[in-house]
Design an enzyme around this catalytic site. Sequence first.
Site, PDB file in Angstrom:
ATOM      1  N   GLU A  54      -1.028   1.578  -5.242  1.00  0.00           N
ATOM      2  CA  GLU A  54      -0.821   0.350  -4.464  1.00  0.00           C
ATOM      3  C   GLU A  54      -0.870  -0.878  -5.374  1.00  0.00           C
ATOM      4  OE1 GLU A  54      -4.018   0.638  -1.551  1.00  0.00           O
ATOM      5  OE2 GLU A  54      -3.786   2.830  -1.633  1.00  0.00           O
ATOM      6  N   HIS A  99       0.841  -1.209   0.000  1.00  0.00           N
ATOM      7  CA  HIS A  99       0.000   0.000   0.000  1.00  0.00           C
ATOM      8  C   HIS A  99       0.884   1.271   0.000  1.00  0.00           C
ATOM      9  CE1 HIS A  99      -2.913   2.909   1.573  1.00  0.00           C
ATOM     10  NE2 HIS A  99      -3.871   2.025   1.650  1.00  0.00           N
TER      11      HIS A  99
END
Length: 308
Positions: free
Chosen positions: A279, A175
Site C-alpha cells: 500500500e 490500499h
Amino acid sequence: MPFQSVLRYKGGMDASLEIPGIARLATGPGGLPRYEITTPLAQAHVYLHGAHVSHFAPTGQRPVLFMSAQSWFQGGRPIRGGVPVIFPWFGPRQESPAHGFARTRAWTVESLRQEPDGNVVLVLRLESDAETRALWGEPHDWVLRHRITVGTALGMELEIENRGAAPFRCEEALHTYFSVSEVGAIQVRGLENAEYYDKADGMRRKCQDSGPIRFTAETDRTYVNTAAACAIDDPGWRRRILVEKADSDSTVVWNPWIAKAQIMPDFGDDEWPGMVCVETGNVADNTLEIAPGGKHTTRTRVRCEALQ
Ligand code: TA6
C-alpha cells in the site's frame, strides 16, 4: 487511436460520460455503478463507490489486483480487494470506521478522456460536506480527486486539496490488494533496512533486515520514511509486479494469514494465500499537513514484467 475530447461533468452520474467502445458506466454487483474500461492495452473496473479500482489486467495477462469472492458491494461498506482509497485516517479509530470514510462514499465523475497513446484517464471527485465534517469531527473543507490511468500500467494519483482557512493533518493511502500465485512463494523487495511498525507484534517499531520480505505468518507492517519503489516477485506465475510511487513516504505490507482471514466476514477463509497488500501513502510518522489552499498528490504506478 482516435483522440477523444475531454468530457467534463460535475455532480452525480451522467450516463453520457462514456467513451463508446472504450469506457462505459455499467451496473456492477449490488447495483453499484462502475466504469468498465476496455482498450487494446488493458481492462479495468472502477466503482464510483469509494472511487474503487476493483480490476486491472493488461491485455493478455492475469488480473493484477486481488478481489475477494466474499466482498460486500453495498453503500456504507468497503469493497474487499482492488484499491480502497484511505482518507483521512489509516487504521482503526474509536467509534469511527477503520481507514476513514472516503472508501465508502459515492464519488462523482469529474472527467474522462482517452489520450493519444491509448491510455484512458478517469478523474473521480469527493467533496467535504456536513456528513464528512461530522464523521471526522473536524470542520475541514477539502476536495479529493482520484486520477486513474488505465493502460499497460495502472496509474493512480490521489490529490487532496485543502479548501478551508486552516491547515489540517490527515493520513492517506491507496490500499492495493495484489493477486499472487501463493504468498508463501513470493518476496517483496524495496524495503530493505527500512523502519516499520509491526502490527502483528504490538505495533513495535522495528527495522527490516537487508533481505526481501517473505511471508510465513500474519504480516502487517507499516514502513515509514521510505520513498522506495517495491517489487513483488512471484515465481509461481513467473511475474514481477512493480509498484512505483512518488510523494509517498509510507508503504504498508499486509497478509492476514489463517486466523485473521477466518474472522473477516467479507474475505474467504482460503483466500489469504492468493493475495498480498503493498500500500502506498502517507501514514503514522508521515502524516500529512496540508496548508489552506494547498494540495498534496500521492502517485503510484503499477506494472508487470516477466520474471525470468
Ligand atoms: O493495511 C493493513 C490493515 O491495516 C490491516 O491491519 C487490516 O486491518 C487491513 O488493513 C484491512 O482493513 P479493513 O478495515 O479493510 O478490514
